[in-house]
Scaffold this motif. Sequence first.
Motif, PDB file in Angstrom:
ATOM      1  N   UNK A  90       3.125 -51.230  12.431  1.00  0.00           N
ATOM      2  CA  UNK A  90       3.972 -51.310  11.243  1.00  0.00           C
ATOM      3  C   UNK A  90       5.015 -50.201  11.241  1.00  0.00           C
ATOM      4  N   UNK A  91       4.626 -49.006  11.672  1.00  0.00           N
ATOM      5  CA  UNK A  91       5.573 -47.901  11.754  1.00  0.00           C
ATOM      6  C   UNK A  91       6.578 -48.173  12.875  1.00  0.00           C
ATOM      7  N   UNK A  92       6.087 -48.719  13.985  1.00  0.00           N
ATOM      8  CA  UNK A  92       6.987 -49.039  15.096  1.00  0.00           C
ATOM      9  C   UNK A  92       7.977 -50.128  14.689  1.00  0.00           C
ATOM     10  N   UNK A  93       7.546 -51.086  13.886  1.00  0.00           N
ATOM     11  CA  UNK A  93       8.460 -52.134  13.414  1.00  0.00           C
ATOM     12  C   UNK A  93       9.571 -51.544  12.558  1.00  0.00           C
ATOM     13  N   UNK A  94       9.240 -50.549  11.756  1.00  0.00           N
ATOM     14  CA  UNK A  94      10.260 -49.877  10.947  1.00  0.00           C
ATOM     15  C   UNK A  94      11.308 -49.212  11.836  1.00  0.00           C
ATOM     16  N   UNK A  95      10.853 -48.756  13.001  1.00  0.00           N
ATOM     17  CA  UNK A  95      11.736 -48.083  13.958  1.00  0.00           C
ATOM     18  C   UNK A  95      12.785 -49.038  14.539  1.00  0.00           C
ATOM     19  N   UNK A  96      12.580 -50.330  14.395  1.00  0.00           N
ATOM     20  CA  UNK A  96      13.555 -51.295  14.930  1.00  0.00           C
ATOM     21  C   UNK A  96      14.947 -51.063  14.323  1.00  0.00           C
ATOM     22  N   UNK A  97      14.983 -50.698  13.044  1.00  0.00           N
ATOM     23  CA  UNK A  97      16.267 -50.519  12.356  1.00  0.00           C
ATOM     24  C   UNK A  97      16.494 -49.108  11.819  1.00  0.00           C
ATOM     25  N   UNK A  98      15.441 -48.282  11.826  1.00  0.00           N
ATOM     26  CA  UNK A  98      15.566 -46.964  11.213  1.00  0.00           C
ATOM     27  C   UNK A  98      14.989 -45.887  12.136  1.00  0.00           C
ATOM     28  N   UNK A  99      15.472 -44.681  11.951  1.00  0.00           N
ATOM     29  CA  UNK A  99      14.932 -43.520  12.633  1.00  0.00           C
ATOM     30  C   UNK A  99      14.884 -42.383  11.629  1.00  0.00           C
ATOM     31  N   UNK A 100      14.196 -41.291  11.999  1.00  0.00           N
ATOM     32  CA  UNK A 100      14.119 -40.162  11.076  1.00  0.00           C
ATOM     33  C   UNK A 100      14.518 -38.874  11.782  1.00  0.00           C
ATOM     34  N   UNK A 101      14.640 -37.814  10.995  1.00  0.00           N
ATOM     35  CA  UNK A 101      15.117 -36.534  11.529  1.00  0.00           C
ATOM     36  C   UNK A 101      14.230 -35.996  12.645  1.00  0.00           C
ATOM     37  N   UNK A 102      12.932 -36.283  12.582  1.00  0.00           N
ATOM     38  CA  UNK A 102      11.998 -35.701  13.554  1.00  0.00           C
ATOM     39  C   UNK A 102      12.031 -36.396  14.909  1.00  0.00           C
ATOM     40  N   UNK A 103      12.760 -37.505  15.017  1.00  0.00           N
ATOM     41  CA  UNK A 103      12.802 -38.263  16.264  1.00  0.00           C
ATOM     42  C   UNK A 103      13.914 -37.735  17.162  1.00  0.00           C
ATOM     43  N   UNK A 104      13.583 -37.278  18.354  1.00  0.00           N
ATOM     44  CA  UNK A 104      14.590 -36.653  19.218  1.00  0.00           C
ATOM     45  C   UNK A 104      15.497 -37.629  19.949  1.00  0.00           C
ATOM     46  N   UNK A 105      15.140 -38.902  19.972  1.00  0.00           N
ATOM     47  CA  UNK A 105      15.895 -39.869  20.758  1.00  0.00           C
ATOM     48  C   UNK A 105      17.276 -40.162  20.190  1.00  0.00           C
ATOM     49  N   UNK A 106      18.105 -40.876  20.957  1.00  0.00           N
ATOM     50  CA  UNK A 106      19.464 -41.217  20.516  1.00  0.00           C
ATOM     51  C   UNK A 106      19.447 -42.182  19.331  1.00  0.00           C
ATOM     52  N   UNK A 107      20.479 -42.180  18.485  1.00  0.00           N
ATOM     53  CA  UNK A 107      20.519 -43.054  17.299  1.00  0.00           C
ATOM     54  C   UNK A 107      20.431 -44.540  17.644  1.00  0.00           C
ATOM     55  N   UNK A 108      21.143 -44.967  18.677  1.00  0.00           N
ATOM     56  CA  UNK A 108      21.120 -46.365  19.137  1.00  0.00           C
ATOM     57  C   UNK A 108      21.388 -47.350  18.003  1.00  0.00           C
ATOM     58  N   UNK A 109      22.276 -46.965  17.063  1.00  0.00           N
ATOM     59  CA  UNK A 109      22.655 -47.872  16.000  1.00  0.00           C
ATOM     60  C   UNK A 109      21.669 -47.965  14.859  1.00  0.00           C
ATOM     61  N   UNK A 110      20.604 -47.166  14.857  1.00  0.00           N
ATOM     62  CA  UNK A 110      19.618 -47.207  13.782  1.00  0.00           C
ATOM     63  C   UNK A 110      20.089 -46.363  12.598  1.00  0.00           C
ATOM     64  N   UNK A 111      19.699 -46.798  11.404  1.00  0.00           N
ATOM     65  CA  UNK A 111      20.010 -46.024  10.212  1.00  0.00           C
ATOM     66  C   UNK A 111      19.146 -44.768  10.184  1.00  0.00           C
ATOM     67  N   UNK A 112      19.727 -43.648   9.820  1.00  0.00           N
ATOM     68  CA  UNK A 112      18.999 -42.387   9.770  1.00  0.00           C
ATOM     69  C   UNK A 112      18.373 -42.190   8.394  1.00  0.00           C
ATOM     70  N   UNK A 113      17.059 -41.967   8.366  1.00  0.00           N
ATOM     71  CA  UNK A 113      16.351 -41.635   7.135  1.00  0.00           C
ATOM     72  C   UNK A 113      15.812 -40.215   7.254  1.00  0.00           C
ATOM     73  N   UNK A 114      15.651 -39.554   6.126  1.00  0.00           N
ATOM     74  CA  UNK A 114      14.983 -38.260   6.151  1.00  0.00           C
ATOM     75  C   UNK A 114      13.526 -38.469   6.543  1.00  0.00           C
ATOM     76  N   UNK A 115      12.880 -37.419   7.031  1.00  0.00           N
ATOM     77  CA  UNK A 115      11.464 -37.521   7.393  1.00  0.00           C
ATOM     78  C   UNK A 115      10.635 -37.964   6.190  1.00  0.00           C
ATOM     79  N   UNK A 116      10.914 -37.405   5.022  1.00  0.00           N
ATOM     80  CA  UNK A 116      10.131 -37.743   3.835  1.00  0.00           C
ATOM     81  C   UNK A 116      10.312 -39.212   3.454  1.00  0.00           C
ATOM     82  N   UNK A 117      11.532 -39.738   3.619  1.00  0.00           N
ATOM     83  CA  UNK A 117      11.777 -41.143   3.299  1.00  0.00           C
ATOM     84  C   UNK A 117      11.081 -42.057   4.302  1.00  0.00           C
ATOM     85  N   UNK A 118      11.158 -41.720   5.594  1.00  0.00           N
ATOM     86  CA  UNK A 118      10.504 -42.533   6.615  1.00  0.00           C
ATOM     87  C   UNK A 118       8.992 -42.532   6.394  1.00  0.00           C
TER      88      UNK A 118
END
Length: 253
Positions: A90-118
Amino acid sequence: MTNICLIGDSHSSALKFGIEANGFSTQHALTYFGLHCRHVPALHIREREIEAETEEARYELAMTSGGQETITIDSYDEFLIVGFGLYIGYVVSLYRNYRSDCMPGPPRGRYLLSDSCFLATSQRLLASVEAFTVIRLIRSITDKPITLVATPNPGAGLEKNDMPADFPPFYAALEHGDAEAIAMIFREVCNRLATTHGVKIVPPITEASENGLFNRREFSLLTDQNIATSDPIGAMLHGSNTYGVILARSVFP
């Protein structure tokens, strides 16, 4: 001897093997109730018992428990819930369209969320899985200890191109270097849900991990050639007996 009620889906099989292999069944009296996830909405409380509204669900409960169609809450000292949707996917599915501050990878078109929001969004998704439906039923009757065991992470070994289109983007997260960050988020969500519901949660065991999101192949049913050939995705998503042996030690430390 402690009377323990185990209620779980198909992921219970590995844990059941591990309980027997470690000798925990000589220290605890365990009653197993197996039920497919789709039948959980049919469960309800009647006179301090969990019973099912459908014939198919009653049949599954009876087949796995030695003939008991209902779960008498007061007969047990502790409850062990296995699977029922508590899954890192379920968390990985969220990663399909969103990423958070703690993720070191490239944005790749994903919306950026704060860690607390993610984290909050992941928690909301996981709080709706069937495991917590079962926990709420038990909690409506008793405050006895409840342990919830998460489903294992997928086993490594299948090719990305063999995955169905709706399979969570595990491979993308791994390729982009975000696997460990997502695993950390899932564990934090498990901690938060445990506190909220007053239960103990056992996340996927780290001893089996290959990279945070995948387990090593030998800890999944991909090692069973018959299952892997007929249902490779199912084999990938289910823990092997080897996984169950180590998992049982986390459940019964």
